[in-house]
Design a protein around this motif. Structure first.
Motif, PDB file in Angstrom:
ATOM      1  N   MET A 278       0.835  -1.199   0.000  1.00  0.00           N
ATOM      2  CA  MET A 278       0.000   0.000   0.000  1.00  0.00           C
ATOM      3  C   MET A 278       0.872   1.251   0.000  1.00  0.00           C
ATOM      4  SD  MET A 278      -3.066   1.513   0.344  1.00  0.00           S
ATOM      5  CE  MET A 278      -4.209   0.334   1.088  1.00  0.00           C
ATOM      6  N   ILE A 279       0.533   2.197  -0.860  1.00  0.00           N
ATOM      7  CA  ILE A 279       1.199   3.501  -0.856  1.00  0.00           C
ATOM      8  C   ILE A 279       0.544   4.389   0.194  1.00  0.00           C
ATOM      9  CG2 ILE A 279       1.503   5.639  -2.162  1.00  0.00           C
ATOM     10  CD1 ILE A 279       1.910   3.962  -4.664  1.00  0.00           C
ATOM     11  N   SER A 280       1.346   5.019   1.035  1.00  0.00           N
ATOM     12  CA  SER A 280       0.887   6.031   1.978  1.00  0.00           C
ATOM     13  C   SER A 280       1.528   7.351   1.562  1.00  0.00           C
ATOM     14  CB  SER A 280       1.284   5.664   3.409  1.00  0.00           C
ATOM     15  OG  SER A 280       0.946   6.707   4.310  1.00  0.00           O
ATOM     16  N   TRP A 281       0.700   8.335   1.183  1.00  0.00           N
ATOM     17  CA  TRP A 281       1.204   9.581   0.617  1.00  0.00           C
ATOM     18  C   TRP A 281       1.649  10.558   1.714  1.00  0.00           C
ATOM     19  CZ3 TRP A 281       1.907   9.575  -4.502  1.00  0.00           C
ATOM     20  CH2 TRP A 281       1.109   8.736  -5.289  1.00  0.00           C
ATOM     21  N   HIS A 282       2.706  11.275   1.424  1.00  0.00           N
ATOM     22  CA  HIS A 282       3.148  12.399   2.259  1.00  0.00           C
ATOM     23  C   HIS A 282       2.124  13.528   2.174  1.00  0.00           C
ATOM     24  CE1 HIS A 282       5.433  15.879   3.530  1.00  0.00           C
ATOM     25  NE2 HIS A 282       5.555  16.343   2.298  1.00  0.00           N
ATOM     26  N   ASN A 283       1.840  14.172   3.306  1.00  0.00           N
ATOM     27  CA  ASN A 283       0.919  15.308   3.341  1.00  0.00           C
ATOM     28  C   ASN A 283       1.708  16.572   3.006  1.00  0.00           C
ATOM     29  OD1 ASN A 283      -1.326  16.877   3.711  1.00  0.00           O
ATOM     30  ND2 ASN A 283      -1.446  16.616   5.919  1.00  0.00           N
ATOM     31  N   TYR A 383      -0.094  25.325  -1.523  1.00  0.00           N
ATOM     32  CA  TYR A 383      -0.922  24.125  -1.535  1.00  0.00           C
ATOM     33  C   TYR A 383      -2.384  24.544  -1.408  1.00  0.00           C
ATOM     34  CZ  TYR A 383      -0.647  25.133   3.471  1.00  0.00           C
ATOM     35  OH  TYR A 383      -0.667  25.769   4.696  1.00  0.00           O
ATOM     36  N   LEU A 384      -3.273  23.584  -1.673  1.00  0.00           N
ATOM     37  CA  LEU A 384      -4.696  23.803  -1.434  1.00  0.00           C
ATOM     38  C   LEU A 384      -5.011  23.231  -0.059  1.00  0.00           C
ATOM     39  CD1 LEU A 384      -7.302  24.905  -2.722  1.00  0.00           C
ATOM     40  CD2 LEU A 384      -7.826  22.575  -3.420  1.00  0.00           C
ATOM     41  N   ASP A 385      -5.558  24.063   0.800  1.00  0.00           N
ATOM     42  CA  ASP A 385      -5.787  23.676   2.190  1.00  0.00           C
ATOM     43  C   ASP A 385      -6.933  22.684   2.303  1.00  0.00           C
ATOM     44  OD1 ASP A 385      -5.262  23.886   4.973  1.00  0.00           O
ATOM     45  OD2 ASP A 385      -7.012  25.154   5.187  1.00  0.00           O
ATOM     46  N   ARG A 430      -3.560  17.891   2.239  1.00  0.00           N
ATOM     47  CA  ARG A 430      -3.443  19.058   1.349  1.00  0.00           C
ATOM     48  C   ARG A 430      -3.042  18.601  -0.064  1.00  0.00           C
ATOM     49  NH1 ARG A 430      -1.368  20.378   6.363  1.00  0.00           N
ATOM     50  NH2 ARG A 430       0.646  19.504   5.798  1.00  0.00           N
ATOM     51  N   MET A 431      -3.059  19.545  -0.991  1.00  0.00           N
ATOM     52  CA  MET A 431      -2.700  19.278  -2.386  1.00  0.00           C
ATOM     53  C   MET A 431      -1.665  20.299  -2.836  1.00  0.00           C
ATOM     54  SD  MET A 431      -4.890  16.807  -3.544  1.00  0.00           S
ATOM     55  CE  MET A 431      -5.919  16.924  -4.989  1.00  0.00           C
ATOM     56  N   PRO A 432      -0.500  19.862  -3.380  1.00  0.00           N
ATOM     57  CA  PRO A 432       0.520  20.816  -3.825  1.00  0.00           C
ATOM     58  C   PRO A 432       0.020  21.695  -4.973  1.00  0.00           C
ATOM     59  CG  PRO A 432       1.422  18.588  -3.712  1.00  0.00           C
ATOM     60  CD  PRO A 432      -0.051  18.469  -3.565  1.00  0.00           C
TER      61      PRO A 432
END
Length: 589
Positions: A278-283, A383-385, A430-432
């Motif tokens: 499983m991939i766990s994404w960095h925030n 980033y988008l909050d 969040r989203m870069p």
């Protein structure tokens, strides 16, 4: 704020592109400041939609006449109903709520005068729907925006939201002597205190990551700037030869697929004898502003695939992607096919779109004006909050996610019981800046992936290059990835496609463990070379069956297996274990 102050503020934006001219930077800082007050909604986008609608309506006297006739007929119908009800005579309702509208289901709404109140509201709501739709010349997008805004404004003044016009709230208030209102006031103050302090909602403390949720045993075998890769420990003596790599969406924490043990998709797969990664994404934060969609492809899917291939050598990989992760997986599959890389054995897409022309009500927030506004907000903060994203998703289902909760918690004084999925939903990411801009413009707005214009390394990708067996899942009540949009993979991929459609929505439809009551699904297979069947015909001709689609998927995965083997080691020499699951990235706030 003065122009000089804006200029000074623009110069201090961290990581901003150095080639941006000062006037443009001033505009962006101004838009970003406005965005904090509008929750990221572009005033210009709304004004354009309203102007389009208003001008065309002003030039449509035939539409006016039709609206007057409808208003007159509705008034007569309501008047007849009132006359009969005032005489105490039974009479058929003027209008019934839509199937999905649960606001007026309590029998108390059938009592006088509340039946008159709610039917008047529904008739008015129906009339305004006619006002905002069906006007010649208005663009489809602008019509959807105006109709959506009108619906939001009407939902705000629904009789359910006010104690004087809500028979349920009145009954509870009388029976409890107003104690419900006192509890509601305390609930409101507690929620405000938590919101202002940046704390999660009440009850989330009962679902701690690593203790109550995301507890399937495993190890982190890869950590880079963007992901941690979790390898889950085997639970069976032998496992299917091909491992499974799951790519979750980066708009959410991965453990939606590993909630409590009873409804964990990961736990289910491990118990079925699969080796699961499983991939766990960095925030992401401000320092990650320049991470783009290609970075998510390389540092995410491709790096993870390299690790899985090294830990389970000589075996191809069954890849699965959920939501945005499924879209990214489709990009990765097309990219690998273009390069002649055959490491993928099969592909599963769970509530994931490749065509975005019918991407549901989320497209209400996607046009050039809106994206320019969002990009300025993201440019300013990097980033988008989470709050800006959550606000948009809540508006899509305001009755369920905003107003009904306010009525329950503040008028009736009833705290909603927190569940593992609700706690997960409050744990947003969040989203870069660059990635989200890439995603919204190239995929949502321009539909580059489906139409063959999306480029990696300067070369356009084609979904038609995907030839591995594919299992796609749609959910009937999905507001994020409508199932007919998910179904369009049948128009693109040149391969055997098994399509399943399950009840419930985007999250609850995917987290559908066996044994859960009330779940049904449809599933069928279209072999490569067979004629296309449109979604409506498919729905009518594919029988519905009780149970969880997980079992159908498990059967399909077993069919893709080349046999059983001893479980692989946890990690490898090149990818040693660096920590225990659930890792560290999942705790980033």
């Amino acid at each position: 704020m003065s122009v000089a102050a804006l200029s000074e503020k623009a110069a201090l934006v961290p990581g901003a592109a150095p080639d941006i001219e000062p006037p443009e930077a001033i505009d962006r800082v101004l838009h970003a400041a406005q965005g904090r007050a509008t929750l990221g909604i572009s005033p210009a986008s709304l004004a354009l939609a309203y102007t389009d609608w208003a001008f065309h309506l002003a030039q449509s006297p035939g539409k006016w006449q039709k609206l007057v006739e409808k208003a007159w007929r509705k008034s007569l119908r309501l008047n007849r109903y009132v006359q009969h009800r005032m005489r105490g005579e039974p009479f058929a309702s003027c209008i019934e709520p839509l199937f999905q509208d649960r606001r007026f289901r309590d029998p108390k709404w059938q009592q006088w005068p509340f039946d008159l109140i709610y039917q008047s509201f529904l008739l008015n709501q129906q009339w305004w729907h006619n006002v905002t739709t069906g006007i010649g010349g208005v663009s489809r997008h602008h019509e959807q925006v105006v109709s959506f805004v009108a619906r939001q404004l009407l939902d705000m003044v629904s009789p359910v939201n006010f104690i004087a016009t809500n028979p349920e709230a009145l009954d509870v208030t009388v029976r409890e002597g107003g104690q419900n209102l006192a509890r509601g006031a305390m609930n409101f103050l507690e929620d405000m205190e938590r919101a202002l302090g940046g704390k999660p909602p009440v009850g989330t403390e009962n679902f701690e990551v690593g203790r109550d949720v995301a507890v399937t045993p495993g190890s982190v075998v890869l950590r880079n700037r963007l992901i941690e890769l979790i390898q889950y420990a085997p639970k069976t003596k032998n496992v299917h030869a091909e491992p499974i790599l799951i790519v979750p969406a980066w708009i959410m924490k991965y453990y939606i697929l590993d909630l409590s043990p009873v409804n964990s998709l990961v736990n289910f797969l491990v118990n079925q004898g699969h080796t699961v990664f499983m991939i766990s994404w960095h925030n992401p934060g401000p320092d990650d502003r320049d991470l783009g969609l290609e970075d998510y492809l390389r540092l995410g899917v491709l790096d993870a695939l390299d690790a899985v291939s090294a830990i389970v050598p000589g075996r191809k990989v069954n890849a699965a992607g959920y939501c945005l992760g499924g879209t990214l997986l489709a990009i990765a599959a097309a990219y690998l096919a273009q390069r002649g890389d055959d490491r993928l054995h099969s592909m599963s897409m769970l509530a994931a779109q490749t065509d975005f022309t019918e991407a549901g009500e989320l497209t209400l927030f996607i046009d050039d004006s809106q994206l320019n506004y969002l990009e300025d907000i993201m440019w300013n903060q990097g980033y988008l909050d989470t709050k800006q994203m959550a606000g948009a998703f809540q508006l899509l289902r305001s009755n369920d996610l905003i107003w009904s909760r306010m009525v329950q918690q503040y008028l009736l004084g009833r705290r909603e019981t927190m569940t593992d999925m609700m706690a997960w939903n409050a744990d947003a990411t969040r989203m870069p800046y660059r990635m989200h801009s890439d995603y919204l413009r190239k995929l949502f707005l321009n539909n580059d992936l489906f139409e063959g214009r999306f480029r990696v390394n300067g070369k356009p990708l084609a979904l038609a290059d995907i030839h591995v067996p594919l299992f796609a899942v749609g959910t009937e009540s999905d507001h994020v990835a409508p199932w007919r949009s998910v179904y369009k993979i049948n128009l693109a991929a040149d391969t055997d496609i098994t399509f399943a459609l399950t009840t419930a929505g985007h999250n609850a439809g995917i987290v559908s463990e066996p044994g859960k009551l009330g779940r049904r699904y449809r599933v069928s297979r279209r072999r490569r070379g067979e004629n296309y069947i449109d979604p409506e015909t498919w729905y009518l001709t594919t029988p519905s069956q009780d149970g969880s689609w997980w079992l159908a998927w498990a059967e399909w995965l077993a069919q893709q297996s080349s046999g059983k083997a001893a479980p692989p080691p946890m990690g490898s020499k090149a990818y040693p274990v660096v920590g225990a699951a659930p890792g560290t990235y999942v705790f980033e706030r």
